[in-house]
Every structure is written in structure tokens, then in C-alpha cells.
Design a protein around this motif. Structure first.
Motif, PDB file in Angstrom:
ATOM      1  N   TRP A  42      12.829   4.082  -9.093  1.00 30.60           N
ATOM      2  CA  TRP A  42      11.646   4.169  -9.974  1.00 30.60           C
ATOM      3  C   TRP A  42      11.883   5.161 -11.065  1.00 30.60           C
ATOM      4  O   TRP A  42      11.529   5.048 -12.188  1.00 30.60           O
ATOM      5  CB  TRP A  42      10.345   4.693  -9.054  1.00 30.60           C
ATOM      6  CG  TRP A  42       9.224   4.752  -9.830  1.00 30.60           C
ATOM      7  CD1 TRP A  42       8.425   6.012 -10.158  1.00 30.60           C
ATOM      8  CD2 TRP A  42       8.503   4.040 -10.296  1.00 30.60           C
ATOM      9  NE1 TRP A  42       7.445   5.812 -10.965  1.00 30.60           N
ATOM     10  CE2 TRP A  42       7.152   4.358 -11.117  1.00 30.60           C
ATOM     11  CE3 TRP A  42       8.501   2.402 -10.418  1.00 30.60           C
ATOM     12  CZ2 TRP A  42       6.352   3.752 -11.769  1.00 30.60           C
ATOM     13  CZ3 TRP A  42       7.567   1.687 -11.280  1.00 30.60           C
ATOM     14  CH2 TRP A  42       6.609   2.438 -11.912  1.00 30.60           C
ATOM     15  N   LEU A  96      12.317   5.897  -4.598  1.00 35.13           N
ATOM     16  CA  LEU A  96      12.072   6.941  -5.730  1.00 35.13           C
ATOM     17  C   LEU A  96      13.118   6.915  -6.730  1.00 35.13           C
ATOM     18  O   LEU A  96      12.957   7.076  -7.883  1.00 35.13           O
ATOM     19  CB  LEU A  96      11.794   8.183  -5.213  1.00 35.13           C
ATOM     20  CG  LEU A  96      10.529   8.547  -4.370  1.00 35.13           C
ATOM     21  CD1 LEU A  96      10.549   9.596  -3.331  1.00 35.13           C
ATOM     22  CD2 LEU A  96       9.428   8.356  -5.374  1.00 35.13           C
ATOM     23  N   GLN A 117      12.205   5.070   1.236  1.00 29.13           N
ATOM     24  CA  GLN A 117      11.341   5.597   0.352  1.00 29.13           C
ATOM     25  C   GLN A 117      12.268   6.562  -0.773  1.00 29.13           C
ATOM     26  O   GLN A 117      12.005   6.405  -1.861  1.00 29.13           O
ATOM     27  CB  GLN A 117      10.659   6.569   1.258  1.00 29.13           C
ATOM     28  CG  GLN A 117       9.648   7.565   0.425  1.00 29.13           C
ATOM     29  CD  GLN A 117       8.492   8.451   1.000  1.00 29.13           C
ATOM     30  OE1 GLN A 117       7.963   7.579   2.219  1.00 29.13           O
ATOM     31  NE2 GLN A 117       8.588   9.643   0.680  1.00 29.13           N
ATOM     32  N   GLN A 150       2.388   2.077  -3.291  1.00 28.30           N
ATOM     33  CA  GLN A 150       1.491   2.583  -4.215  1.00 28.30           C
ATOM     34  C   GLN A 150       1.478   3.970  -3.959  1.00 28.30           C
ATOM     35  O   GLN A 150       1.336   4.886  -4.857  1.00 28.30           O
ATOM     36  CB  GLN A 150       0.225   1.907  -4.329  1.00 28.30           C
ATOM     37  CG  GLN A 150       0.094   0.483  -4.691  1.00 28.30           C
ATOM     38  CD  GLN A 150      -1.082  -0.166  -4.532  1.00 28.30           C
ATOM     39  OE1 GLN A 150      -2.155   0.243  -4.974  1.00 28.30           O
ATOM     40  NE2 GLN A 150      -1.273  -1.461  -3.665  1.00 28.30           N
ATOM     41  N   GLN A 151       1.289   4.442  -2.758  1.00 27.18           N
ATOM     42  CA  GLN A 151       1.261   5.762  -2.304  1.00 27.18           C
ATOM     43  C   GLN A 151       2.663   6.750  -2.805  1.00 27.18           C
ATOM     44  O   GLN A 151       2.443   7.834  -3.249  1.00 27.18           O
ATOM     45  CB  GLN A 151       0.897   5.979  -0.959  1.00 27.18           C
ATOM     46  CG  GLN A 151      -0.443   5.446  -0.340  1.00 27.18           C
ATOM     47  CD  GLN A 151      -0.594   5.499   0.982  1.00 27.18           C
ATOM     48  OE1 GLN A 151       0.444   5.705   1.799  1.00 27.18           O
ATOM     49  NE2 GLN A 151      -1.516   4.630   1.684  1.00 27.18           N
ATOM     50  N   VAL A 152       3.733   6.132  -2.431  1.00 26.82           N
ATOM     51  CA  VAL A 152       4.697   6.822  -2.772  1.00 26.82           C
ATOM     52  C   VAL A 152       5.151   6.924  -4.225  1.00 26.82           C
ATOM     53  O   VAL A 152       5.523   7.955  -4.817  1.00 26.82           O
ATOM     54  CB  VAL A 152       5.913   6.202  -2.204  1.00 26.82           C
ATOM     55  CG1 VAL A 152       7.152   6.612  -2.619  1.00 26.82           C
ATOM     56  CG2 VAL A 152       5.749   6.103  -0.474  1.00 26.82           C
ATOM     57  N   LEU A 153       4.710   5.886  -5.050  1.00 27.45           N
ATOM     58  CA  LEU A 153       5.018   5.973  -6.603  1.00 27.45           C
ATOM     59  C   LEU A 153       3.733   6.426  -7.371  1.00 27.45           C
ATOM     60  O   LEU A 153       3.893   6.918  -8.441  1.00 27.45           O
ATOM     61  CB  LEU A 153       5.400   4.862  -7.055  1.00 27.45           C
ATOM     62  CG  LEU A 153       6.714   3.937  -6.514  1.00 27.45           C
ATOM     63  CD1 LEU A 153       6.856   2.814  -7.009  1.00 27.45           C
ATOM     64  CD2 LEU A 153       7.782   4.903  -6.506  1.00 27.45           C
ATOM     65  N   GLY A 154       2.648   6.856  -6.558  1.00 32.89           N
ATOM     66  CA  GLY A 154       1.482   7.134  -7.358  1.00 32.89           C
ATOM     67  C   GLY A 154       0.662   6.158  -8.434  1.00 32.89           C
ATOM     68  O   GLY A 154       0.366   6.471  -9.400  1.00 32.89           O
ATOM     69  N   ILE A 155       0.937   4.892  -8.222  1.00 32.00           N
ATOM     70  CA  ILE A 155       0.576   3.671  -8.863  1.00 32.00           C
ATOM     71  C   ILE A 155      -0.543   3.001  -8.610  1.00 32.00           C
ATOM     72  O   ILE A 155      -0.830   2.830  -7.181  1.00 32.00           O
ATOM     73  CB  ILE A 155       1.777   2.967  -9.260  1.00 32.00           C
ATOM     74  CG1 ILE A 155       2.345   2.270  -8.227  1.00 32.00           C
ATOM     75  CG2 ILE A 155       2.832   3.647 -10.067  1.00 32.00           C
ATOM     76  CD1 ILE A 155       3.599   1.385  -8.433  1.00 32.00           C
ATOM     77  N   ARG A 156      -1.265   2.284  -9.271  1.00 34.48           N
ATOM     78  CA  ARG A 156      -2.329   1.386  -9.077  1.00 34.48           C
ATOM     79  C   ARG A 156      -1.835  -0.082  -8.838  1.00 34.48           C
ATOM     80  O   ARG A 156      -0.729  -0.117  -9.255  1.00 34.48           O
ATOM     81  CB  ARG A 156      -3.365   1.454 -10.069  1.00 34.48           C
ATOM     82  CG  ARG A 156      -4.087   3.023 -10.054  1.00 34.48           C
ATOM     83  CD  ARG A 156      -5.098   2.967 -11.230  1.00 34.48           C
ATOM     84  NE  ARG A 156      -6.256   1.921 -11.116  1.00 34.48           N
ATOM     85  CZ  ARG A 156      -7.113   2.360 -10.308  1.00 34.48           C
ATOM     86  NH1 ARG A 156      -7.303   3.560  -9.724  1.00 34.48           N
ATOM     87  NH2 ARG A 156      -8.099   1.609 -10.014  1.00 34.48           N
ATOM     88  N   ASN A 210       0.845  -1.250  -0.038  1.00 34.20           N
ATOM     89  CA  ASN A 210      -0.075   0.197  -0.114  1.00 34.20           C
ATOM     90  C   ASN A 210       1.021   1.142   0.069  1.00 34.20           C
ATOM     91  O   ASN A 210       0.594   2.296  -0.719  1.00 34.20           O
ATOM     92  CB  ASN A 210      -0.885   0.119   1.340  1.00 34.20           C
ATOM     93  CG  ASN A 210      -2.217  -0.893   1.244  1.00 34.20           C
ATOM     94  OD1 ASN A 210      -2.528  -1.227  -0.031  1.00 34.20           O
ATOM     95  ND2 ASN A 210      -2.353  -1.537   2.266  1.00 34.20           N
ATOM     96  N   ARG A 211       1.992   1.347   0.894  1.00 30.25           N
ATOM     97  CA  ARG A 211       2.865   2.366   0.987  1.00 30.25           C
ATOM     98  C   ARG A 211       3.436   2.616  -0.441  1.00 30.25           C
ATOM     99  O   ARG A 211       3.795   3.839  -0.869  1.00 30.25           O
ATOM    100  CB  ARG A 211       3.644   2.219   1.922  1.00 30.25           C
ATOM    101  CG  ARG A 211       4.734   3.546   2.259  1.00 30.25           C
ATOM    102  CD  ARG A 211       3.730   4.955   2.756  1.00 30.25           C
ATOM    103  NE  ARG A 211       4.587   5.892   2.640  1.00 30.25           N
ATOM    104  CZ  ARG A 211       4.307   7.109   2.692  1.00 30.25           C
ATOM    105  NH1 ARG A 211       3.091   7.225   2.088  1.00 30.25           N
ATOM    106  NH2 ARG A 211       5.423   7.980   2.626  1.00 30.25           N
TER     107      ARG A 211
END
Length: 475
Positions: free
Chosen positions: A471, A468, A464, A430-436, A427-428
Motif C-alpha cells: 500500500w 502495508l 498484513q 479496509q480496517q488495516v488500510l483505513g479505507i472505505r 473487511n480486514r
């Protein structure tokens, strides 16, 4: 050595125990015979601990229930079709069976149950003379029509009658011979061994579940090796676990390697010794013992003769793991045991090489991660797998494994090694990377897990930041 005076005294103590006395009095008052039969009588004579009480009687199942109902707190009749009633008397579980004179069709192993009226014919249908003794109660009279006491004194296993008839009635008795060979330390007489060789193929009519049960009981003994040797030497092992017999690889004059069969039996013996030392108060670890016996079964299939006389077994760990899973599945082992054995065999070579160059902390973490909940068993199997006669080499390997266990303990204390998860969950991520949710989350999770294994605990903020960076580099 059996001391008859002491054995007779122990029979008297058994007959005088509260549970036996209560049952004996109840059956006598109802006008029925009652006798303790089989293993409890044998073990009392040998001075061994008796865990289960089995009785036989001239009473029918309905009559047994009428007698035991007033003196028991629970009853069960799951074996009623075969004349057996179970009950809980004085806090102990007992089984009481009507005298029987079974006959078998020799094809399905399903007996035609015929209830008998006297004790001697019931004893004659039992597997071995040392189990064909009974103690009448309350009279405290030993009944031994087949000479079981003499065989106890001699330390011999034989059937009450012709072994070919006995094994023809129930081929599983041949596996019981191997189990008692290990459990009691007795020799099997020559005629009985000959019958096992002659009738080994009849084991095919026995269900995998029953074979599994006897194999497990054999492996639970303090020293299963004599029983295993008997199964291999008679050819019985080929009928249900041929991979063990196949370990007896031929060695020609140009190519030499360690005797894989003897090595495997030594590993099993050493694994049991380590198991008892590490976990002295726990029941026998069947999964560990199966893994020790089968850890090298991939060698015959991967054996390659190299120029110059060398012999290699490349990838026998992976091949053996697959072979073991398939065989254990055929023998109806439970999934937990199959998973544990397959994993242990797959990993049993992972440690070797550590003594030549100390592992990084990352390598140690990966070793723990890969072993998972099998780590304690893997420690034992790896140590047991050292069978070299070279004392210096053995000492080096033992010292190296002491070192790796120490490092695992240190890292576990510092880093909660048992958890071994990334510091950011899905879940985290997805939040950090802004992905589904999708494959990218799995790739990011594996990146963070590798980071955790390579560098240890970084903290959520640093994890984190590194996520990033990774990514961004993915484009």
C-alpha cells in the motif's frame, strides 16, 4: 447373440414380477387388455436390465385411472392428453397408455392424437421394429407384427414400415437411431440410413429441448462413438451441432496435422474409460463427455498454414470455449453444464509443457485456482487428450501428469488448497488500510491472492505486513 430360449424365459420372469402381475390381474378383472411394450420387452429378450415399465391397453385414460387407483400409492396424468397415465405400483413407477394411432402434420411435429382399439396398429406407429414388440399379460403372449425378434437376432435397426414415413412423422427418430446404434451396438439397415440422409433437414421442426434430450442419452451410453459417426455420416450432425462435422479438416499434400475429428472421438472414448475408472459408481458425466467431444472445435476457425508445411491452431482453446457456450445455449443446455464445458475447453491445453520443465508451486496453485470445481474433470480431459502413437511420448506425458496430481495432493494437504483465498478478507483489508469500500479494496485483495498463490500460506500477521508495504508503495 440372442438366445431365444433364454429370452423367452426372461419374458416369463418379467410377466411374473409382482408389479406386472398386480396390474395384469387388475386390468383383466376390469375386462381390459394390457401389454408390456417397447424397451422392456426388447431388453428382457437381450438380457439387459429393465429400468422402466411401459404398458399399453385398450382402456381409455379415465378407465386406466379407475383400474389403477385401488392398487397404486400415487398417480399422475400429465400425459393424459396423449393417453398416458402414470402410477406408482408396488414401489415402482409405471406408465400406461391407451392404444394410439397418431397422425402428424409434418410441420410442427405435434401429433393429432387418435386412440385405437387394437394392439397391432399401435405397434406399427413405433420407431423401430425392436421397439415394436409387446408382451400380453397375464397371457404371456409375445406380439411381434414387424419382425422385431428377427432384427434382434440379426442386430439390425429398421423402422416397422417405410422409414421415410416414420421419420416424416417424427424426425427425432433419426437421432434415436444413432442412440440405439450406440446403446445396442446394432447396425442401421441401408434403407433407413438412406432415409436419414434424405430427410435430415426435417430435423429443423424438432425443438432444441428434444434434440438435447436425445444427444444427452447418446452421450450417456458406454460407447457414443458409433452413434456420433452415424450422425456425421448422414449429415444430421450438421443440423444441430455442425462444429463436430467441421472437425474433418482437409489435409493437402504440403501441410500435415493430426486428423482432428478422429482425435476428438478418441479423446471421448478415453475420457469415458478414465471416468469409469476414477468414478465407477457414478452416473455418466455428460459435461465431461461434451467437453471431450468439443474440446478442439476451435481448430477449424483458427487453423493457419505456415511456411514449410506446419499447421498452427493458436488460441483454439479460447475460441473453442466461446463456440461451445454459444452452441450449447442454442441446444438449451443448463447453465451449469455450459459453464463446465466452456471452462474445460478453455483450460484443456494448460498442462502441456509441464513435462518439459516442472512447474513451481505457484504455477500448480494457479492451475488449481483456475480449474476450481472442474479440477477432477480437467484431470480426466487432459489425460484423455493424449492420443499420440509414440509410446515414449505418451509415457512421458502420463508420468508428468501423475506428478502434477501428486503435487496438487501434497499442497492441498499442506495448505488447504481448495480454499485458495487471501488470508485477509475485504473487511480486514479496509480496517488495516483505513479505507472505505471501493476499487482499492479489490486491488488489495488481488495483491494478497497473488501473494497466496506465489508463496503459499504466510499467516495473518505476515500478510498484513506485506499488505502495508504494498500500500505504501502505491503512493
Amino acid at each position: 447373440m440372442l438366445n431365444m430360449a433364454e429370452g423367452v424365459a426372461r419374458l416369463g420372469e418379467l410377466a411374473a414380477s409382482p408389479v406386472v402381475s398386480t396390474l395384469a390381474r387388475a386390468f383383466a378383472d376390469a375386462g381390459h387388455e394390457l401389454a408390456i411394450v417397447g424397451g422392456p420387452v426388447r431388453d428382457a429378450l437381450l438380457g439387459r436390465t429393465t429400468n422402466d415399465l411401459d404398458f399399453t391397453t385398450d382402456a381409455t385414460p379415465d378407465e386406466i385411472l379407475r383400474v389403477v387407483t385401488p392398487i397404486s400409492t400415487a398417480r399422475w396424468d400429465i400425459g393424459r392428453a396423449f393417453g398416458t397415465i402414470g402410477a406408482k405400483v408396488g414401489g415402482e413407477q409405471v406408465e400406461i397408455t391407451t392404444y394410439r394411432a397418431d397422425s402428424y402434420d409434418g410441420v410442427t411435429r405435434k401429433p393429432t392424437v387418435e386412440f385405437g382399439g387394437t394392439l397391432d396398429p399401435d405397434l406399427a406407429r413405433r420407431d423401430f421394429t425392436v421397439n415394436a414388440m409387446a408382451l400380453r399379460v397375464p397371457a404371456v403372449q409375445l406380439v411381434d407384427p414387424a419382425g422385431g425378434v428377427e432384427d434382434l437376432v440379426a442386430g439390425v435397426l429398421r423402422t416397422p414400415g417405410d422409414p421415410r414415413v416414420s421419420f416424416g412423422d417424427d424426425p427425432l427418430r433419426m437421432l434415436r437411431a444413432a442412440r440405439f446404434r450406440s446403446q445396442l451396438g446394432f447396425e442401421v439397415d441401408e434403407d433407413t440410413v438412406s432415409a436419414m440422409i434424405e430427410l435430415r433437414e426435417t430435423l429443423g421442426i424438432v425443438s432444441p429441448e428434444r434434440i438435447n434430450g436425445e444427444l444427452v442419452r447418446l452421450l450417456q451410453t458406454d460407447d457414443p462413438v458409433p452413434g456420433i459417426r452415424l450422425l456425421v455420416d448422414t449429415g444430421l450432425m450438421d443440423e444441430f451441432l455442425p462444429e463436430v462435422s467441421a472437425l474433418r479438416l482437409e489435409v493437402d499434400e504440403h501441410h500435415h496435422h493430426k486428423d482432428v475429428y478422429e482425435h476428438s472421438l478418441t479423446v471421448l472414448t478415453q475420457a469415458i474409460a478414465h471416468e469409469k475408472k476414477r468414478f465407477p459408481d457414478t452416473p455418466p458425466d455428460v459435461a465431461l463427455r461434451v467437453a471431450a467431444l468439443l474440446h478442439d472445435i476451435g481448430k477449424p476457425r483458427t487453423r493457419k498454414l505456415e511456411p514449410g508445411g506446419a499447421v498452427t491452431f493458436h488460441h483454439h482453446d479460447v475460441v473453442g470455449s466461446r463456440m461451445a457456450r454459444k452452441r450449447l445455449q442454442a441446444l438449451r443446455f443448463d447453465s451449469d453444464t455450459m459453464d463446465a464445458v466452456a471452462r474445460l475447453i478453455e483450460l484443456h491445453l494448460r498442462f502441456f509443457g509441464y513435462s518439459e520443465g516442472a512447474w513451481t508451486d505457484s504455477a500448480v496453485r494457479r492451475y488449481v485456482r483456475d480449474a476450481g470445481d472442474q479440477l477432477d474433470r480437467l484431470h480426466i480431459l487432459t489425460r484423455a487428450d493424449v492420443t499420440t502413437r509414440n509410446r515414449r511420448k505418451a509415457a512421458v506425458l502420463a508420468g508428468a501428469y501423475d506428478d502434477i496430481e501428486s503435487r496438487i495432493a501434497e499442497l492441498r494437504e499442506q495448505e488447504e488448497l481448495g480454499a485458495m483465498r487471501p488470508e485477509l478478507d475485504g473487511n480486514r483489508i479496509q480496517q488495516v488500510l483505513g479505507i472505505r469500500p471501493g476499487p482499492e479494496v479489490g486491488r488489495a485483495y488481488r495483491f494478497l491472492l497473488d501473494l497466496r498463490l506465489d508463496e503459499g500460506v504466510l499467516g495473518p500477521d505476515e500478510a498484513q505486513r506485506r499488505l502495508l508495504e504494498w500500500w505504501a508503495a502505491q503512493g
